[in-house]
Design a protein around this motif. Structure first.
Motif, PDB file in Angstrom:
ATOM      1  N   LEU A 277       5.836  -6.271  66.674  1.00 42.25           N
ATOM      2  CA  LEU A 277       5.686  -5.707  65.333  1.00 42.25           C
ATOM      3  C   LEU A 277       4.405  -4.888  65.335  1.00 42.25           C
ATOM      4  CD1 LEU A 277       6.739  -5.576  62.421  1.00 42.25           C
ATOM      5  CD2 LEU A 277       5.274  -7.559  61.916  1.00 42.25           C
ATOM      6  N   LYS A 278       4.518  -3.594  65.177  1.00 39.49           N
ATOM      7  CA  LYS A 278       3.366  -2.703  65.286  1.00 39.49           C
ATOM      8  C   LYS A 278       2.320  -3.045  64.221  1.00 39.49           C
ATOM      9  CE  LYS A 278       2.135   2.169  65.729  1.00 39.49           C
ATOM     10  NZ  LYS A 278       2.636   3.578  65.691  1.00 39.49           N
ATOM     11  N   GLY A 279       1.111  -3.374  64.686  1.00 39.31           N
ATOM     12  CA  GLY A 279       0.035  -3.738  63.768  1.00 39.31           C
ATOM     13  C   GLY A 279       0.039  -5.191  63.369  1.00 39.31           C
ATOM     14  N   GLY A 280       1.104  -5.914  63.708  1.00 38.74           N
ATOM     15  CA  GLY A 280       1.180  -7.341  63.438  1.00 38.74           C
ATOM     16  C   GLY A 280       1.130  -7.697  61.965  1.00 38.74           C
ATOM     17  N   LEU A 281       0.704  -8.925  61.705  1.00 38.76           N
ATOM     18  CA  LEU A 281       0.667  -9.420  60.331  1.00 38.76           C
ATOM     19  C   LEU A 281      -0.345  -8.653  59.483  1.00 38.76           C
ATOM     20  CD1 LEU A 281       1.983 -11.607  58.581  1.00 38.76           C
ATOM     21  CD2 LEU A 281       0.093 -13.121  59.184  1.00 38.76           C
ATOM     22  N   ASP A 282      -1.393  -8.155  60.114  1.00 36.32           N
ATOM     23  CA  ASP A 282      -2.378  -7.357  59.365  1.00 36.32           C
ATOM     24  C   ASP A 282      -1.718  -6.126  58.747  1.00 36.32           C
ATOM     25  OD1 ASP A 282      -4.374  -9.121  60.039  1.00 36.32           O
ATOM     26  OD2 ASP A 282      -5.114  -7.927  61.726  1.00 36.32           O
ATOM     27  N   GLN A 283      -0.878  -5.447  59.527  1.00 39.57           N
ATOM     28  CA  GLN A 283      -0.202  -4.250  59.028  1.00 39.57           C
ATOM     29  C   GLN A 283       0.835  -4.605  57.976  1.00 39.57           C
ATOM     30  OE1 GLN A 283      -1.374  -1.347  60.674  1.00 39.57           O
ATOM     31  NE2 GLN A 283      -0.597  -0.376  58.826  1.00 39.57           N
ATOM     32  N   TRP A 284       1.528  -5.742  58.170  1.00 36.42           N
ATOM     33  CA  TRP A 284       2.509  -6.213  57.195  1.00 36.42           C
ATOM     34  C   TRP A 284       1.833  -6.449  55.845  1.00 36.42           C
ATOM     35  CZ3 TRP A 284       7.723  -7.099  56.715  1.00 36.42           C
ATOM     36  CH2 TRP A 284       8.138  -7.967  55.690  1.00 36.42           C
ATOM     37  N   LYS A 285       0.671  -7.076  55.889  1.00 32.91           N
ATOM     38  CA  LYS A 285      -0.060  -7.374  54.656  1.00 32.91           C
ATOM     39  C   LYS A 285      -0.483  -6.091  53.948  1.00 32.91           C
ATOM     40  CE  LYS A 285      -3.968 -10.138  52.982  1.00 32.91           C
ATOM     41  NZ  LYS A 285      -5.098 -11.019  53.380  1.00 32.91           N
ATOM     42  N   GLU A 286      -0.989  -5.142  54.713  1.00 37.32           N
ATOM     43  CA  GLU A 286      -1.525  -3.918  54.102  1.00 37.32           C
ATOM     44  C   GLU A 286      -0.432  -2.968  53.615  1.00 37.32           C
ATOM     45  OE1 GLU A 286      -4.858  -0.472  55.012  1.00 37.32           O
ATOM     46  OE2 GLU A 286      -4.727  -2.280  56.235  1.00 37.32           O
ATOM     47  N   ASP A 287       0.638  -2.827  54.387  1.00 38.07           N
ATOM     48  CA  ASP A 287       1.655  -1.823  54.053  1.00 38.07           C
ATOM     49  C   ASP A 287       2.808  -2.365  53.217  1.00 38.07           C
ATOM     50  OD1 ASP A 287       0.117  -0.133  55.509  1.00 38.07           O
ATOM     51  OD2 ASP A 287       1.552   0.192  57.127  1.00 38.07           O
ATOM     52  N   VAL A 288       3.185  -3.626  53.453  1.00 36.37           N
ATOM     53  CA  VAL A 288       4.359  -4.179  52.773  1.00 36.37           C
ATOM     54  C   VAL A 288       3.964  -5.002  51.551  1.00 36.37           C
ATOM     55  CG1 VAL A 288       6.371  -5.689  53.012  1.00 36.37           C
ATOM     56  CG2 VAL A 288       5.723  -4.167  54.893  1.00 36.37           C
ATOM     57  N   LEU A 289       3.042  -5.943  51.720  1.00 34.71           N
ATOM     58  CA  LEU A 289       2.690  -6.816  50.601  1.00 34.71           C
ATOM     59  C   LEU A 289       1.781  -6.144  49.580  1.00 34.71           C
ATOM     60  CD1 LEU A 289       2.017 -10.238  52.371  1.00 34.71           C
ATOM     61  CD2 LEU A 289       4.097  -9.468  51.222  1.00 34.71           C
ATOM     62  N   PHE A 290       0.809  -5.361  50.061  1.00 35.55           N
ATOM     63  CA  PHE A 290      -0.175  -4.777  49.147  1.00 35.55           C
ATOM     64  C   PHE A 290      -0.370  -3.286  49.417  1.00 35.55           C
ATOM     65  CE2 PHE A 290      -1.460  -9.228  50.099  1.00 35.55           C
ATOM     66  CZ  PHE A 290      -1.088  -9.783  48.882  1.00 35.55           C
ATOM     67  N   PRO A 291       0.663  -2.469  49.231  1.00 34.22           N
ATOM     68  CA  PRO A 291       0.519  -1.028  49.460  1.00 34.22           C
ATOM     69  C   PRO A 291      -0.465  -0.428  48.463  1.00 34.22           C
ATOM     70  CG  PRO A 291       2.563  -1.494  48.303  1.00 34.22           C
ATOM     71  CD  PRO A 291       1.997  -2.824  48.706  1.00 34.22           C
ATOM     72  N   ALA A 292      -1.128   0.636  48.881  1.00 34.32           N
ATOM     73  CA  ALA A 292      -2.179   1.223  48.050  1.00 34.32           C
ATOM     74  C   ALA A 292      -1.862   2.667  47.704  1.00 34.32           C
ATOM     75  CB  ALA A 292      -3.526   1.141  48.775  1.00 34.32           C
ATOM     76  N   LEU A 293      -2.273   3.064  46.509  1.00 31.22           N
ATOM     77  CA  LEU A 293      -2.132   4.446  46.055  1.00 31.22           C
ATOM     78  C   LEU A 293      -3.517   4.995  45.743  1.00 31.22           C
ATOM     79  CD1 LEU A 293      -0.279   6.818  45.102  1.00 31.22           C
ATOM     80  CD2 LEU A 293      -0.428   5.815  42.813  1.00 31.22           C
ATOM     81  N   ALA A 294      -3.874   6.082  46.391  1.00 34.25           N
ATOM     82  CA  ALA A 294      -5.172   6.695  46.135  1.00 34.25           C
ATOM     83  C   ALA A 294      -5.179   7.387  44.774  1.00 34.25           C
ATOM     84  CB  ALA A 294      -5.496   7.701  47.237  1.00 34.25           C
ATOM     85  N   GLU A 295      -6.365   7.531  44.209  1.00 31.06           N
ATOM     86  CA  GLU A 295      -6.479   8.151  42.884  1.00 31.06           C
ATOM     87  C   GLU A 295      -6.040   9.608  42.891  1.00 31.06           C
ATOM     88  OE1 GLU A 295     -10.482   7.552  41.650  1.00 31.06           O
ATOM     89  OE2 GLU A 295     -10.146   5.492  40.995  1.00 31.06           O
ATOM     90  N   ASN A 296      -6.234  10.297  44.014  1.00 33.20           N
ATOM     91  CA  ASN A 296      -5.885  11.718  44.094  1.00 33.20           C
ATOM     92  C   ASN A 296      -4.551  11.930  44.805  1.00 33.20           C
ATOM     93  OD1 ASN A 296      -6.747  10.881  46.582  1.00 33.20           O
ATOM     94  ND2 ASN A 296      -7.951  12.722  47.034  1.00 33.20           N
ATOM     95  N   ALA A 297      -3.630  10.983  44.681  1.00 38.26           N
ATOM     96  CA  ALA A 297      -2.342  11.065  45.372  1.00 38.26           C
ATOM     97  C   ALA A 297      -1.515  12.237  44.868  1.00 38.26           C
ATOM     98  CB  ALA A 297      -1.571   9.763  45.179  1.00 38.26           C
ATOM     99  N   THR A 298      -0.758  12.839  45.778  1.00 41.87           N
ATOM    100  CA  THR A 298       0.143  13.929  45.418  1.00 41.87           C
ATOM    101  C   THR A 298       1.408  13.356  44.786  1.00 41.87           C
ATOM    102  OG1 THR A 298       1.291  13.886  47.544  1.00 41.87           O
ATOM    103  CG2 THR A 298      -0.720  15.242  47.395  1.00 41.87           C
ATOM    104  N   PRO A 299       2.215  14.185  44.120  1.00 43.60           N
ATOM    105  CA  PRO A 299       3.480  13.689  43.556  1.00 43.60           C
ATOM    106  C   PRO A 299       4.378  13.034  44.604  1.00 43.60           C
ATOM    107  CG  PRO A 299       2.950  15.829  42.629  1.00 43.60           C
ATOM    108  CD  PRO A 299       1.932  15.576  43.701  1.00 43.60           C
ATOM    109  N   ALA A 300       4.419  13.602  45.801  1.00 44.02           N
ATOM    110  CA  ALA A 300       5.242  13.011  46.861  1.00 44.02           C
ATOM    111  C   ALA A 300       4.711  11.639  47.263  1.00 44.02           C
ATOM    112  CB  ALA A 300       5.280  13.938  48.073  1.00 44.02           C
ATOM    113  N   GLU A 301       3.381  11.512  47.344  1.00 37.83           N
ATOM    114  CA  GLU A 301       2.776  10.229  47.686  1.00 37.83           C
ATOM    115  C   GLU A 301       3.019   9.208  46.585  1.00 37.83           C
ATOM    116  OE1 GLU A 301      -0.969  11.729  50.458  1.00 37.83           O
ATOM    117  OE2 GLU A 301      -1.197  11.605  48.276  1.00 37.83           O
ATOM    118  N   ARG A 302       3.008   9.648  45.343  1.00 38.28           N
ATOM    119  CA  ARG A 302       3.277   8.732  44.237  1.00 38.28           C
ATOM    120  C   ARG A 302       4.732   8.246  44.265  1.00 38.28           C
ATOM    121  NH1 ARG A 302      -0.572   8.247  40.431  1.00 38.28           N
ATOM    122  NH2 ARG A 302      -2.370   9.662  40.602  1.00 38.28           N
TER     123      ARG A 302
END
Length: 216
Positions: free
Chosen positions: A136-161
């Motif tokens: 699993l690429k990035g292991g549990l650390d990546q799972w936590k960051e991307d799947v459980l707690f995804p983040a949206l930056a304040e200056n996100a584009t419409p596509a990113e939103r």
């Protein structure tokens, strides 16, 4: 495509070398009666073409769809597994892997906290003839960051939103929670949710969050 050692980057060469040394240190124990074959060129080619892993997004999609054509192996300790594990994962520690009841024709996905133990375990399994083994690429650390707690930056584009909205629905499906705005700057991610295998909705996709009613 013909493989050439010279075509690998410095990091890729170091990675192959480190994995080889880790394999020898962990599993080359005389007298155990086990024989493995290690083809460094083949393994280097697989790593170079990124055929050695699945992403956390791919795994999340498999779980949401209710797929059962793979075995997900958590390589961490019993205590770490009990505290949190990815739904449907089985607990097999790194040292117990050689004796685990795994079939060579199964698709096997290995993960640990980060990537080192998963990579070492992948090399062991490949050397023992388990051709359909992945990390699993990035292991549990990546799972936590991307799947459980995804983040949206304040200056996100419409596509990113738009992508974030899909990721937010997936996070809630797995018991996590999306982060946006000021929460993105926080280094420490929230605690892991309690693990219960998520119910797969009809149609194999996470249910979209209900819209709140407006007005009084």
């Amino acid at each position: 495509m013909r493989w050439r050692w010279g075509s690998l980057s410095v990091n890729q060469k170091l990675g192959v070398g480190a994995l080889g040394l880790g394999f020898v240190a962990l599993f080359a124990q005389p007298g155990r009666g086990s024989v493995v074959t290690l083809d460094v060129k083949e393994l280097a080619t697989i790593i170079d073409t990124e055929g050695d892993h699945v992403t956390v997004g791919e795994l999340a999609g498999w779980i949401v769809a209710g797929r059962s054509d793979y075995r997900l192996i958590d390589l961490r300790t019993d205590e770490e597994y009990a505290a949190y594990h990815i739904p449907n994962a089985e607990n097999v520690t790194l040292t117990g892997l050689p004796d685990a009841p795994l079939e060579r024709n199964e698709k096997i996905v290995l993960y640990s906290e980060g990537g080192i133990h998963g990579a070492q375990a992948w090399m062991l399994m490949r050397a023992r003839g388990y051709a359909s083994t992945y990390t699993l690429k990035g292991g549990l650390d990546q799972w936590k960051e991307d799947v459980l707690f995804p983040a949206l930056a304040e200056n996100a584009t419409p596509a990113e939103r738009a992508r974030f909205e899909r990721a937010a629905a997936r996070a809630r499906f797995f018991g996590g929670s999306p982060r946006s705005g000021a929460g993105v700057a926080i280094k420490a991610l929230p605690d892991m949710p309690k693990v219960e295998a998520p119910a797969v909705p009809a149609g194999g996709a996470p249910a979209a969050p209900k819209k709140k009613k407006e007005g009084c």
